[in-house]
Each structure stands twice: as structure tokens, then as C-alpha cells.
Scaffold this active site. Structure first.
Site, mmCIF file in Angstrom:
data_model
loop_
_atom_site.group_PDB
_atom_site.id
_atom_site.type_symbol
_atom_site.label_atom_id
_atom_site.label_comp_id
_atom_site.label_asym_id
_atom_site.label_seq_id
_atom_site.Cartn_x
_atom_site.Cartn_y
_atom_site.Cartn_z
ATOM 1 N N ASP A 28 11.185 1.891 -10.162
ATOM 2 C CA ASP A 28 12.219 2.923 -10.182
ATOM 3 C C ASP A 28 13.084 2.795 -8.929
ATOM 4 O OD1 ASP A 28 12.398 5.920 -11.773
ATOM 5 O OD2 ASP A 28 13.471 5.700 -9.870
ATOM 6 N N HIS A 98 11.407 5.746 -21.668
ATOM 7 C CA HIS A 98 10.738 5.025 -20.587
ATOM 8 C C HIS A 98 9.540 5.833 -20.151
ATOM 9 C CE1 HIS A 98 14.016 7.546 -19.038
ATOM 10 N NE2 HIS A 98 13.204 7.842 -18.047
ATOM 11 N N HIS A 100 7.245 6.713 -17.150
ATOM 12 C CA HIS A 100 7.066 6.670 -15.701
ATOM 13 C C HIS A 100 5.586 6.435 -15.406
ATOM 14 C CE1 HIS A 100 10.957 8.711 -14.456
ATOM 15 N NE2 HIS A 100 10.905 9.104 -15.717
HETATM 16 P P1 AMP Z 1 14.353 10.295 -16.459
HETATM 17 O O1 AMP Z 1 14.778 11.447 -15.615
HETATM 18 O O2 AMP Z 1 12.964 10.443 -17.035
HETATM 19 O O3 AMP Z 1 15.396 9.945 -17.501
HETATM 20 O O4 AMP Z 1 14.196 9.076 -15.455
HETATM 21 C C1 AMP Z 1 15.203 8.140 -15.214
HETATM 22 C C2 AMP Z 1 14.715 7.327 -14.047
HETATM 23 O O5 AMP Z 1 15.482 6.152 -13.967
HETATM 24 C C3 AMP Z 1 14.837 8.040 -12.705
HETATM 25 O O6 AMP Z 1 13.553 8.123 -12.089
HETATM 26 C C4 AMP Z 1 15.797 7.140 -11.913
HETATM 27 O O7 AMP Z 1 15.489 7.067 -10.539
HETATM 28 C C5 AMP Z 1 15.634 5.816 -12.613
HETATM 29 N N1 AMP Z 1 16.770 4.918 -12.520
HETATM 30 C C6 AMP Z 1 18.078 5.213 -12.677
HETATM 31 N N2 AMP Z 1 18.830 4.113 -12.525
HETATM 32 C C7 AMP Z 1 17.971 3.096 -12.278
HETATM 33 C C8 AMP Z 1 18.141 1.704 -12.030
HETATM 34 N N3 AMP Z 1 19.351 1.116 -12.023
HETATM 35 N N4 AMP Z 1 17.036 0.957 -11.800
HETATM 36 C C9 AMP Z 1 15.819 1.522 -11.808
HETATM 37 N N5 AMP Z 1 15.594 2.828 -12.038
HETATM 38 C C10 AMP Z 1 16.652 3.599 -12.261
#
Ligand code: AMP
Ligand code: ZN
Length: 112
Positions: A28, A98, A100
Site C-alpha cells: 500500500d 482489494h 488489505h
Molecule cells: P480502500 O479505502 O479500501 O479503497 O483502500 C484503497 C487503498 O489503496 C488505500 O489504502 C490507499 O493507500 C491505497 N492506494 C491508493 N493508491 C495507491 C497506489 N498507487 N499504490 C498502492 N496503493 C494505493
């Protein structure tokens, strides 16, 4: 194309920790724990609400991959957390499912 589809296509870089025909896992960009990996299917599915029985195997693979990544990091016994956020009240920000995978510190329960 959504953000994670762009990462899967290689159009946006990511710190990948695992990849196969159906899944990718990467760190992340804003880690909330010493281990914060996202396990992402290559197929675009916007939210958990869009899953069908055809995805059951894929979600099983995601879950077992999360456990394998946590075990590789040494967190199998100490513990870790897996989370799917779905829609606004859970704070879903990227509309491509996704999982986590968080670990490396005690994780409070209930979550915020
Ligand atoms: P969610 O809130 O469950 O949709 O989580 C989205 C996650 O994607 C968050 O923890 C962000 O920090 C992560 N995220 C956003 N952009 C990127 C990126 N370019 N590479 C890796 N993680 C990302
Ligand atoms: Zn996508």
C-alpha cells in the site's frame, strides 16, 4: 481504466510482492502498519456487492494468498488482519476489490 487496472496493466508503478495469472499483490502506498499489502484480482470487480458465484474461487485464492504473504513475513503466529472495505461507510476509495493485509503491530478492535 481504474487505478488498480492501471497498476495491473503496468501503466502505473507499484511495489509488487506477488503476481500470478489471476492476482497481484503490492505494498500500500500509505501503509497503516509495518506490513500493509493489497491483494488484488486482475479481473475488475468494483465492490464486494458485485461478486457472483463465479468469483468464489478467486476470492478463495485472494484469502489464501493473504495468509501466505503474512506467513512469509513471519506474522502467522503473532497475527494479522485482512479487510475488504465496501462503499462509503467503510471508506472504500478504490472501486476495484482489494484485500488489505495488515500486520506487524497490535491492531485495535473494534476498528474505527
Ligand atoms: P480502500 O479505502 O479500501 O479503497 O483502500 C484503497 C487503498 O489503496 C488505500 O489504502 C490507499 O493507500 C491505497 N492506494 C491508493 N493508491 C495507491 C497506489 N498507487 N499504490 C498502492 N496503493 C494505493
Ligand atoms: Zn479495475
Amino acid at each position: 481504466m481504474c487505478l488498480f487496472c492501471k497498476i495491473i496493466a503496468g501503466d502505473i508503478p507499484a511495489s509488487k510482492v506477488y503476481e500470478d495469472d489471476r492476482l497481484v499483490a503490492f505494498n500500500d502506498i500509505a501503509p497503516q502498519a509495518p506490513m500493509h499489502v493489497l491483494v488484488v484480482p486482475k479481473a475488475h470487480v468494483a465492490t464486494l456487492n458485485d461478486l457472483t458465484a463465479a468469483h468464489d474461487g478467486l476470492v478463495g485464492e485472494m484469502t489464501r494468498r493473504a495468509a501466505a504473504i503474512a506467513a512469509d513475513r513471519g506474522y502467522a503466529a503473532s497475527g494479522y488482519r485482512t479487510v475488504f472495505n465496501c462503499n462509503a461507510d467503510a471508506g472504500q476509495a478504490v472501486f476495484h476489490i482489494h484485500l488489505h493485509v495488515l500486520g506487524g503491530r497490535p491492531l485495535a478492535w473494534p476498528p474505527g
